[in-house]
Design an enzyme around this catalytic site. Sequence first.
Site, PDB file in Angstrom:
ATOM      1  N   ARG A  11       9.674   1.086  -7.370  1.00  0.00           N
ATOM      2  CA  ARG A  11       9.734   2.562  -7.403  1.00  0.00           C
ATOM      3  C   ARG A  11       9.588   3.138  -5.997  1.00  0.00           C
ATOM      4  NH1 ARG A  11       5.537   5.157  -9.441  1.00  0.00           N
ATOM      5  NH2 ARG A  11       5.251   3.584 -11.068  1.00  0.00           N
ATOM      6  N   TYR A  68      25.030  24.760  -7.577  1.00  0.00           N
ATOM      7  CA  TYR A  68      25.343  23.785  -8.610  1.00  0.00           C
ATOM      8  C   TYR A  68      24.545  24.160  -9.870  1.00  0.00           C
ATOM      9  CZ  TYR A  68      25.605  19.246 -10.899  1.00  0.00           C
ATOM     10  OH  TYR A  68      25.807  18.246 -11.808  1.00  0.00           O
ATOM     11  N   ASP A 103      22.340  21.411   0.715  1.00  0.00           N
ATOM     12  CA  ASP A 103      23.076  20.459  -0.136  1.00  0.00           C
ATOM     13  C   ASP A 103      24.433  20.221   0.528  1.00  0.00           C
ATOM     14  OD1 ASP A 103      24.743  19.279  -2.060  1.00  0.00           O
ATOM     15  OD2 ASP A 103      23.688  20.240  -3.728  1.00  0.00           O
ATOM     16  N   LYS A 117      29.290  11.766  -5.828  1.00  0.00           N
ATOM     17  CA  LYS A 117      30.567  12.385  -5.506  1.00  0.00           C
ATOM     18  C   LYS A 117      31.281  11.603  -4.389  1.00  0.00           C
ATOM     19  CE  LYS A 117      28.867  15.136  -8.552  1.00  0.00           C
ATOM     20  NZ  LYS A 117      28.154  16.379  -8.273  1.00  0.00           N
TER      21      LYS A 117
HETATM   22  C1  LIG Z   1      26.922  16.930  -8.688  1.00  0.00           C
HETATM   23  C2  LIG Z   1      26.152  17.812  -7.781  1.00  0.00           C
HETATM   24  C3  LIG Z   1      24.749  17.807  -7.793  1.00  0.00           C
HETATM   25  C4  LIG Z   1      23.941  16.963  -8.762  1.00  0.00           C
HETATM   26  O1  LIG Z   1      24.106  15.606  -8.511  1.00  0.00           O
HETATM   27  P1  LIG Z   1      23.988  14.459  -9.658  1.00  0.00           P
HETATM   28  O2  LIG Z   1      24.292  13.218  -8.898  1.00  0.00           O
HETATM   29  O3  LIG Z   1      25.002  14.776 -10.712  1.00  0.00           O
HETATM   30  O4  LIG Z   1      22.606  14.522 -10.194  1.00  0.00           O
HETATM   31  C5  LIG Z   1      24.086  18.624  -6.889  1.00  0.00           C
HETATM   32  N1  LIG Z   1      24.766  19.415  -6.028  1.00  0.00           N
HETATM   33  C6  LIG Z   1      26.120  19.451  -5.997  1.00  0.00           C
HETATM   34  C7  LIG Z   1      26.810  20.349  -5.029  1.00  0.00           C
HETATM   35  C8  LIG Z   1      26.852  18.655  -6.876  1.00  0.00           C
HETATM   36  O5  LIG Z   1      28.195  18.705  -6.847  1.00  0.00           O
END
Ligand SMILES: *Cc1c(COP(=O)(O)O)cnc(C)c1O
Length: 414
Positions: A60, A113, A185, A210
């Site tokens: 962890r 998001y 982000d 992504k």
């Molecule tokens: C998909 C996404 C998230 C969340 O990520 P996960 O891997 O699905 O938990 C956060 N911010 C943005 C801009 C995203 O496209």
Amino acid sequence: MKSPHETHFATLAIHAAYDAKQNQGALTPPIHVSSTYAFDTVEQGGAAFQGENDRFIYARLGSPSQQILEQRLAQLEQAEAALATASGMGAITATMWSMVKPGDEIIADLSLYGCTFSFLEHGLKSFGIKITYLNLSDPQNLVDHISDQTKLVYSETPSNPNMRLIDIEALSLICHQHDCKLMIDNTYCTPYLQNPLTLGADLVVHSATKYLGGHGDLIAGIVAGSHADIDHIRMFGLKDMTGAVISGFDVSLLLRGLKTLHVRMDRHCENAQKVAEYLNQSTHVKHTFYPGLENFPQKNLAAKQMRDTGGMIAFELNASREQSAQFVNSLKMILCAVSLGDAETLIQHPASMTHSTYTEEELLAHLISPTLIRLSVGLEHIDDIIADIHQAFESVFDAASGNCFSDNGLAISA
Ligand SMILES: *Cc1c(COP(=O)(O)O)cnc(C)c1O
């Protein structure tokens, strides 16, 4: 782009933090599945718990292959340290839990998001944290509102789903006058296109699901920042609050995806530019939001902080909400799916899908038009992507209006 060590991005994405020769020649790092790590003595174990040696303790808290991934991403983001998590939301929540306490305020941009919005609005708020949403595209809004209570300012740039940008450097200067951290982000850009930390941000998070993974076969997240912040997020936010630990197998998939990040991003950008130009000249499209277009309102800011204009496009049709959905339903190759950054071109209708938890009033307040469509331009041949959009326009609009259209979707005569 150069790292502090003057090695180029592409080389770091492939080699950083791993030496095959030190690992019996294995080109690919092993997958560690061990949940626990043995010590030579009680004293050595005790020292590990005190942070006095760098032995692994329990999965962890990290594993050897996870450490390679983290050090590689830290180099790509030009950060002191990074932490990998089981999802993007795992990274966002572990970081936020670690940075605020009841009575503190988080200021977030209006466009977020969907699950980040839910976490702030339905999660942190109920634990006594004040959440304020501002249009951070205008830094003056932050100047007018920030106070000593504000401990974190949070934004995506470009924002999901409507492609608004925020000026990272301008916001960081305001935050740092108030002992407040700026958290960005960077999912849409990846470190290949934008490095928020070098522009003054304190923390950068990614949904590695992504572009970083890039193949739609894993869920993972990353947070990068200073040693002190990342240690705290690992040993509190991740270890105690979320437990959102990345698996060894996903570490390996992510290391594999990263090796081609720069090559994929170049093609995503090239394809998206052409799709955006096609949409922008179509009479069926009211607005196309893409930083590479001449009419993009924040074109100068894009040029200042992004190395290229990315693979994501948002657009609004000259149509009703129903026709917008019908357009998506009429696509043949392009897949109607959430997520983004995959080889496959993916499209979705935020008001019906990713942002469907928003009320009508919230959609308006957060600048998401009910007819907005989000497109993640993939790596297929550009002619096939545009041909699919073109045939979907024809099937929705030719049938509806009886107008005569030329091959490129422009009305010849009404
Ligand atoms: C998909 C996404 C998230 C969340 O990520 P996960 O891997 O699905 O938990 C956060 N911010 C943005 C801009 C995203 O496209």
